[in-house]
Scaffold this motif. Sequence first.
Motif: not given
Length: 369
Positions: A249-272
Amino acid sequence: MATTPDEATADPSMLCEEARRLAEAGDPAAAARVFEHVLEMGEGPHRARAALGLAVVLDDVGDVVGAREADWIAIGTQDAEYGPRAAYHLALTHERAGERSEAARAWTIVVDFGNPDYLPPALLALAQLADDDGDLETARDWWEQVIATGHAQYAPVAAHDLAQRLLERGEPSRAQRVLAGALRLIDRETSPYAYARLATTIGIAYLDQAIGAFDAVLDDDEAATDPEVGPLATELLARTLPLRGRAEEAREVWTRGLGRSGIAGEVRARLRREFGARDDDADIPWWEPVVEQAVANGTLPSLTGEVFGALDHMYALAALRFARGPAKTAGEAHEDLGRAVGVPADYAWGGLLEESFGDRARRVLDAGD
């Protein structure tokens, strides 16, 4: 063997004491005879005690049928002390034999007596039997009755078991309230294990509450795409789920976040966030997307193990050539080197490593091949 008083004239209480001493001295047969004599004396205040004593010694010598008959005699006297004790003993004999319905009947008799010394364990036993049968509603009722007794030993056990089932049903708030009340019954100094067990479970309840709250945020499209809220909720939910064994489920949460326009960059920054600083204009090393995917999938430990395993194998092959001394021929040296550099090929990231090596080689050698 110890001798008994004149059984024809002895007081029943004296006979019961003598029978108890005989049993403790290792002579259950003699003890049983004395208890049976008290029962033969007819009705009286010591009949229940003698019947229970007989049940115990008969059980000790393997006469379970006789023990149960004696238990029923004690129960039939309706004695407030020995009646529930006999029902308790009867229930244990049935549980030992795997006779669940008969055990439940005996535990119910203990409850009906209402003796506070035996009520909590009987209630708990009934809860466990119902839980084993998958009857959560009945089990919950019994558990709640145990908790209501406030018994320092049994109420925390009931609270823990009930909380576990509530967590499984997705009711963390209720589980937290049950556990918080039970914690107040435990002396942390005298019962550190019981306290730690409940404290750990209450922590899990808080985790599940947090998961539910973060999930609710991300279910709201407006909140999920808010740059101030969505990336934070995504990271918190994705990093909390694996703590409850929900890595997929955690993997799916990251995937959805990375696919959301407008916040994908911030999600990726948090992932990394733990990758370290990097110049955005610099080329991205081939392994960073592999690591990023591993973080999102919750497989970073596995990837790390693969990398160290490959490195260890490569090092061993190279060290073996060094230990053997100079190669006799260039072909022999080339073969050993080829075995070493070929080690990562069996891994999913091996192809990327080979491509990187080819690119570097072309740059250094300035050659097309």
